[in-house]
Scaffold this motif. Structure first.
Motif, PDB file in Angstrom:
ATOM      1  N   LEU A 174       0.276  -7.357   6.755  1.00 37.04           N
ATOM      2  CA  LEU A 174       0.861  -7.460   5.293  1.00 37.04           C
ATOM      3  C   LEU A 174       1.782  -8.788   5.302  1.00 37.04           C
ATOM      4  O   LEU A 174       2.831  -8.867   6.502  1.00 37.04           O
ATOM      5  N   ASN A 175       1.801  -9.543   4.301  1.00 37.63           N
ATOM      6  CA  ASN A 175       2.976 -10.215   4.121  1.00 37.63           C
ATOM      7  C   ASN A 175       4.019  -9.900   2.852  1.00 37.63           C
ATOM      8  O   ASN A 175       3.620  -8.779   2.408  1.00 37.63           O
ATOM      9  N   ASN A 176       4.982 -10.534   2.866  1.00 40.43           N
ATOM     10  CA  ASN A 176       5.908  -9.941   1.619  1.00 40.43           C
ATOM     11  C   ASN A 176       5.499  -9.920   0.311  1.00 40.43           C
ATOM     12  O   ASN A 176       5.819  -9.010  -0.555  1.00 40.43           O
ATOM     13  N   ALA A 177       4.224 -10.611   0.111  1.00 35.28           N
ATOM     14  CA  ALA A 177       3.742 -10.653  -1.351  1.00 35.28           C
ATOM     15  C   ALA A 177       3.086  -9.201  -1.462  1.00 35.28           C
ATOM     16  O   ALA A 177       3.030  -8.623  -2.650  1.00 35.28           O
ATOM     17  N   ASP A 178       2.391  -9.125  -0.307  1.00 36.48           N
ATOM     18  CA  ASP A 178       1.572  -7.871  -0.315  1.00 36.48           C
ATOM     19  C   ASP A 178       2.477  -6.749  -0.519  1.00 36.48           C
ATOM     20  O   ASP A 178       2.097  -5.482  -0.967  1.00 36.48           O
ATOM     21  N   ILE A 179       3.750  -6.837   0.277  1.00 35.32           N
ATOM     22  CA  ILE A 179       4.773  -5.444   0.172  1.00 35.32           C
ATOM     23  C   ILE A 179       5.062  -5.462  -1.256  1.00 35.32           C
ATOM     24  O   ILE A 179       5.104  -4.241  -1.893  1.00 35.32           O
ATOM     25  N   ALA A 180       5.308  -6.539  -2.082  1.00 30.88           N
ATOM     26  CA  ALA A 180       5.648  -6.581  -3.448  1.00 30.88           C
ATOM     27  C   ALA A 180       4.471  -5.490  -4.439  1.00 30.88           C
ATOM     28  O   ALA A 180       4.965  -4.672  -5.105  1.00 30.88           O
ATOM     29  N   VAL A 181       3.370  -5.959  -4.173  1.00 31.60           N
ATOM     30  CA  VAL A 181       2.289  -5.231  -4.712  1.00 31.60           C
ATOM     31  C   VAL A 181       2.104  -3.684  -4.369  1.00 31.60           C
ATOM     32  O   VAL A 181       2.231  -2.846  -5.449  1.00 31.60           O
ATOM     33  N   GLY A 182       2.325  -3.613  -3.277  1.00 31.73           N
ATOM     34  CA  GLY A 182       2.337  -1.943  -2.663  1.00 31.73           C
ATOM     35  C   GLY A 182       3.725  -1.138  -3.370  1.00 31.73           C
ATOM     36  O   GLY A 182       3.477  -0.123  -3.892  1.00 31.73           O
ATOM     37  N   ILE A 183       4.930  -1.865  -3.288  1.00 29.36           N
ATOM     38  CA  ILE A 183       6.113  -1.075  -3.781  1.00 29.36           C
ATOM     39  C   ILE A 183       5.871  -0.829  -5.461  1.00 29.36           C
ATOM     40  O   ILE A 183       5.989   0.345  -6.034  1.00 29.36           O
ATOM     41  N   VAL A 184       5.292  -1.914  -6.207  1.00 29.77           N
ATOM     42  CA  VAL A 184       5.139  -1.651  -7.635  1.00 29.77           C
ATOM     43  C   VAL A 184       3.933  -0.677  -7.986  1.00 29.77           C
ATOM     44  O   VAL A 184       4.398   0.079  -8.717  1.00 29.77           O
ATOM     45  N   GLU A 185       2.787  -0.702  -7.257  1.00 31.00           N
ATOM     46  CA  GLU A 185       2.076   0.601  -7.178  1.00 31.00           C
ATOM     47  C   GLU A 185       2.605   1.949  -7.120  1.00 31.00           C
ATOM     48  O   GLU A 185       2.422   2.738  -7.648  1.00 31.00           O
ATOM     49  N   ALA A 186       3.648   2.095  -6.209  1.00 32.25           N
ATOM     50  CA  ALA A 186       4.190   3.232  -5.665  1.00 32.25           C
ATOM     51  C   ALA A 186       5.202   3.685  -6.952  1.00 32.25           C
ATOM     52  O   ALA A 186       5.226   4.948  -7.169  1.00 32.25           O
ATOM     53  N   LEU A 187       5.957   2.617  -7.263  1.00 29.55           N
ATOM     54  CA  LEU A 187       6.909   3.011  -8.396  1.00 29.55           C
ATOM     55  C   LEU A 187       6.439   3.634  -9.641  1.00 29.55           C
ATOM     56  O   LEU A 187       7.137   4.739 -10.275  1.00 29.55           O
ATOM     57  N   GLN A 188       4.966   3.528  -9.650  1.00 28.22           N
ATOM     58  CA  GLN A 188       4.532   4.067 -11.006  1.00 28.22           C
ATOM     59  C   GLN A 188       3.585   5.387 -10.801  1.00 28.22           C
ATOM     60  O   GLN A 188       3.038   6.087 -11.667  1.00 28.22           O
ATOM     61  N   LEU A 189       3.686   5.913  -9.505  1.00 26.74           N
ATOM     62  CA  LEU A 189       3.060   7.118  -9.271  1.00 26.74           C
ATOM     63  C   LEU A 189       3.905   8.391  -9.143  1.00 26.74           C
ATOM     64  O   LEU A 189       4.958   8.216  -8.951  1.00 26.74           O
ATOM     65  N   PRO A 190       3.569   9.429  -9.492  1.00 34.40           N
ATOM     66  CA  PRO A 190       4.426  10.759  -9.609  1.00 34.40           C
ATOM     67  C   PRO A 190       4.906  11.089  -8.344  1.00 34.40           C
ATOM     68  O   PRO A 190       3.950  11.078  -7.436  1.00 34.40           O
ATOM     69  N   ILE A 191       6.076  11.538  -7.993  1.00 38.85           N
ATOM     70  CA  ILE A 191       6.338  12.234  -6.765  1.00 38.85           C
ATOM     71  C   ILE A 191       5.817  13.312  -6.455  1.00 38.85           C
ATOM     72  O   ILE A 191       5.272  14.111  -7.558  1.00 38.85           O
ATOM     73  N   LYS A 192       5.620  13.873  -5.474  1.00 37.46           N
ATOM     74  CA  LYS A 192       4.943  14.976  -4.886  1.00 37.46           C
ATOM     75  C   LYS A 192       5.426  16.491  -5.772  1.00 37.46           C
ATOM     76  O   LYS A 192       6.699  16.560  -5.993  1.00 37.46           O
ATOM     77  N   ASP A 193       4.438  17.137  -6.438  1.00 37.89           N
ATOM     78  CA  ASP A 193       4.770  18.308  -6.872  1.00 37.89           C
ATOM     79  C   ASP A 193       5.740  17.917  -8.465  1.00 37.89           C
ATOM     80  O   ASP A 193       6.624  18.764  -8.567  1.00 37.89           O
ATOM     81  N   SER A 194       5.680  16.889  -8.886  1.00 39.76           N
ATOM     82  CA  SER A 194       6.477  16.367 -10.209  1.00 39.76           C
ATOM     83  C   SER A 194       5.520  15.709 -11.009  1.00 39.76           C
ATOM     84  O   SER A 194       4.778  14.902 -10.582  1.00 39.76           O
ATOM     85  N   ASP A 195       5.992  15.616 -12.529  1.00 39.01           N
ATOM     86  CA  ASP A 195       5.589  14.789 -13.411  1.00 39.01           C
ATOM     87  C   ASP A 195       6.437  13.315 -13.314  1.00 39.01           C
ATOM     88  O   ASP A 195       5.949  12.451 -14.098  1.00 39.01           O
ATOM     89  N   MET A 196       7.683  13.348 -12.421  1.00 39.21           N
ATOM     90  CA  MET A 196       8.299  12.144 -12.588  1.00 39.21           C
ATOM     91  C   MET A 196       7.715  11.006 -11.687  1.00 39.21           C
ATOM     92  O   MET A 196       7.489  11.407 -10.570  1.00 39.21           O
ATOM     93  N   ILE A 197       7.737  10.011 -12.114  1.00 40.95           N
ATOM     94  CA  ILE A 197       7.388   8.805 -11.231  1.00 40.95           C
ATOM     95  C   ILE A 197       8.359   8.230 -10.310  1.00 40.95           C
ATOM     96  O   ILE A 197       9.594   8.772 -10.736  1.00 40.95           O
TER      97      ILE A 197
END
Length: 712
Positions: free
Chosen positions: A181-204
């Motif tokens: 991955l390059n740093n642009a790919d890293i940005a994509v992955g980060i933004v993707e994860a920021l919007q997902l709920p953390i384990k056993d929670s409704d909070m992203i």
């Protein structure tokens, strides 16, 4: 109540949509272009670049493993990055010196001493901090940030070989198919994860980082990934509803809304769904609860139920063929339709009742006489206490008068085959086709039938086309006082067949009885058209006047299976001529209630009529009758009770003495046992003993007359 609206943005799709625009003007409002992944990361300070910001040059660079460590700490929140930068540990990876800056080596030492962050290095003690980051490696970092843990043999959520599949199932998939991955790919992955709920929670993840102070809320909102906190007024109190006093049998009218006071001081109506079953109400004060829509708040309503004894309100006649008996509350159906509960006489002559009907609210009983009454005739009507009143109700109609001329209440088409005409009272000669015209012409009919004394169904020879018609009704139709039906031709419409023939509702189902309603009227269904798979033999099929509602009785010894079954209806024909085979799966309610003794009646001094709470088998029970001397009186169980019109009552059992002998006036004790209900389960009564007295109500009769020596 404060809430935050958050939703996952699929930014790469939005970017594709808005590549050609910077700003869109819609109705005078300006909408900003969605942020790119790199812009989001820059706003949040999750990616910081190499001193010049997130330039194209920086974004195109391959991502190194040390960068991935820093992102791990940054996404874990709680200032772990700052702690690691200042960490002074004695132990470090063997190749830490390849990192030229002191704080970088501090980070490596911190990670080595804190394996819970998921970085354990190589087996030879090295780390390879300048090695390239793969999609598998970075998704493992993001999974850890979301609260999932790698299984190193001590338990966890996923193993190293399962990273990509596990990430996909969690919702990470934008980097699938990539290797290094390059740093642009890293940005994509980060933004993707920021919007997902953390384990056993409704909070992203982004909300978590804002809550622990790792990311400023204003910056998170600026990215468009997080909305502002909205303060929604909460309900602080509800107005309790007092429904006042309701007499048993009357409707309990509950409102659809309840007055609510909110935390901001406003007062508004809030929708409420009540949990209410009339059968559960008891005499006196009752509390009914309900759920306020969209909340976990309970609403309350109180009602005072007053139980009244059943009483006859009035007895009257407004025509020469019907007598109306009105009650103050609903009457038991079986008792209301029992011919023996009514006696109609005129000048001591008993008048025969032809039919009994009960109004929909079960408060009015209509007695249809077999022979019309005479105008101004005096009629005595006795309503027996066995109907449920305290004592017999005797009344006299001094002058029977037909008060109204007969009228046509309605004319409507049932499908395109039947014209149904309803009159205001029973009429004569309504089945003569010569009394009708259609659009001024002789009507062609294949037969006329009266479903009741004031309604006639005209079956057309040919089906009618869609459209409007006029039915002429001639003066040959008269009521039982001889008054003619006088009316102009009445317009009715044959509607287009727009309803598909189907089963609309299963109203009720037990193992021996199925009641259902079709979506439209259908031609009479016979037993051979109904098949219950895996058992269930049809005994009786009945339908109501609307020709949509059917009651199907199954034989008790060949009832529906407890686990349910499929029922097929073959060649069901609607009144437009459409034929269809229908099927439905039903699961019967299993009757486990035992029958209970309700009441007794001594009839004609030679019959004991026992009434039970439900249908029972006609034979097989044990009855022992003893008189006041303790002597056993022989009994013969004759079966179900039949009234004067031949109607059978399965809730009632008739007992007689052998040979039809009368019961002597006396005090008796009757023991009842082994009575079972009319279900496949044969629920058995609890043995009971009742006491009653038989009085002498047989008038003496002259058997013979003899004369001897001039003496009579």
């Amino acid at each position: 109540m404060k809430i935050r609206e958050s939703s996952r943005k699929i930014l790469h799709i939005l970017l594709a949509v808005v590549l050609i625009i910077n700003l869109s003007i819609v109705g005078g409002s300006v909408y900003a272009e969605p942020k790119s992944e790199a812009e989001v990361c820059e706003i949040l300070d999750v990616l910081k670049g190499d001193g010049k910001g997130l330039t194209e040059e920086y974004l195109s660079k391959p991502t190194e493993r040390l960068q991935a460590i820093i992102l791990t700490l940054r996404l874990a929140g709680n200032n772990y990055e700052k702690i690691a930068l200042k960490y002074e540990g004695e132990d470090n990876f063997t190749d830490a010196d390849v990192v030229s800056w002191d704080e970088g080596r501090n980070i490596l030492a911190y990670i080595k001493d804190n394996p819970q962050f998921g970085w354990r290095g190589n087996t030879d003690g090295s780390f390879n901090p300048q090695g390239k980051v793969t999609a598998q490696m970075f998704y493992k970092v993001l999974l850890e940030a979301l609260g999932y843990k790698q299984d190193y043999g001590e338990g966890g959520d996923f193993k190293w070989t399962e990273v990509m599949d596990f990430a996909f199932n969690v919702g990470l998939w934008d980097l699938m198919g990539l290797e290094e991955l390059n740093n642009a790919d890293i940005a994509v992955g980060i933004v993707e994860a920021l919007q997902l709920p953390i384990k056993d929670s409704d909070m992203i993840l982004l909300e978590k980082l804002v809550d622990d102070g790792s990311i400023e809320e204003s910056k998170a909102i600026a990215t468009g990934l997080l909305s502002e906190i909205i303060d929604i007024p909460e309900i602080v109190s509800l107005k309790e509803i007092d429904l006042g006093t309701v007499y048993d049998g009357e409707k309990v009218l509950l409102p659809n809304v309840v007055q609510a006071t909110y935390s901001d001081g406003t007062v508004e109506d809030a929708p409420v769904e009540w949990h209410f079953d009339y059968e559960n109400l008891t005499e006196g004060e009752n509390t009914i609860t309900g759920d306020v829509e969209g909340t976990e708040i309970t609403a309350f309503a109180t009602v005072n139920i007053v139980t009244r004894s059943l009483e006859v309100v009035s007895v009257g006649a407004d025509n020469l063929i019907e007598i109306h008996v009105k009650f103050n509350k609903s009457v038991d159906i079986d008792r209301a339709l029992n011919f023996n509960n009514y006696i109609v006489t005129s000048k001591e002559d008993k008048l025969k009742i032809s039919k009994i009907s009960l109004s929909s609210d079960r408060k009015t009983v209509t007695l249809l006489m077999d022979v019309p009454l005479k105008p101004q005739q005096s009629v005595d009507v006795s309503v027996k206490k066995e109907i449920g009143i305290k004592r017999n109700h005797d009344s006299t109609i001094d002058y029977v008068i037909d008060k109204y001329e007969p009228e046509v209440v309605s004319v409507k088409a049932l499908g395109n085959k039947i014209i149904r005409v309803s009159f205001s009272e029973p009429v004569k000669y309504a089945t003569h086709s010569s009394n009708y015209t259609l659009d001024g012409k002789i009507i062609g009919t294949s037969g006329l039938k009266m479903p009741n004394a004031s309604t006639v169904d005209i079956n057309m020879t040919k089906r009618l086309e869609n459209g409007t018609y006029k039915l002429g009704i001639r003066s040959g139709i008269v009521d039982y006082a001889g008054f003619k039906v006088l009316t102009d031709p009445i317009e009715f419409t044959v509607e287009e067949d727009s309803t598909e023939l189907d089963i609309e509702e299963i109203i009720s189902v037990t193992q021996t009885m199925l009641k259902l309603r079709f979506t439209k009227p259908v031609e009479p269904i016979i037993k051979d058209q109904i098949l219950a798979k895996q058992g269930g033999k049809v005994a009786v099929v009945e339908y109501e006047e609307n020709m949509k509602t059917y009651t199907i009785e199954f034989e008790r010894t060949a009832a529906l299976r407890p686990e349910g079954t499929e029922i097929n209806f073959f060649n069901i024909t609607d009144l437009y001529g459409n034929k269809k085979t229908l099927k439905t799966t039903v699961v019967p309610t299993i009757d486990t209630e035992i029958p209970e003794y309700v009441d007794y009646e001594i009839k004609d001094q030679d019959k004991i009529i026992l009434e039970f709470s439900k249908d029972v088998l006609p034979t097989g029970a044990t009855y022992v009758l003893k008189n006041s001397d303790g002597n056993t009186i022989s009994l013969a169980q004759t079966g179900w009770y039949k009234d004067g019109a031949g109607r059978v009552y399965r809730k009632k059992i008739e007992l007689q003495r052998p040979g039809g002998l009368v019961f002597d006036p006396d005090y008796y004790v009757l023991s009842i046992q082994d009575v079972v209900d009319y279900t496949p389960q044969e629920n058995r009564i609890i043995p009971i003993t009742i006491e009653f007295t038989v009085v002498d109500n047989i008038s003496p009769e002259v058997k013979s007359v003899k004369v001897k020596d001039r003496q009579l």
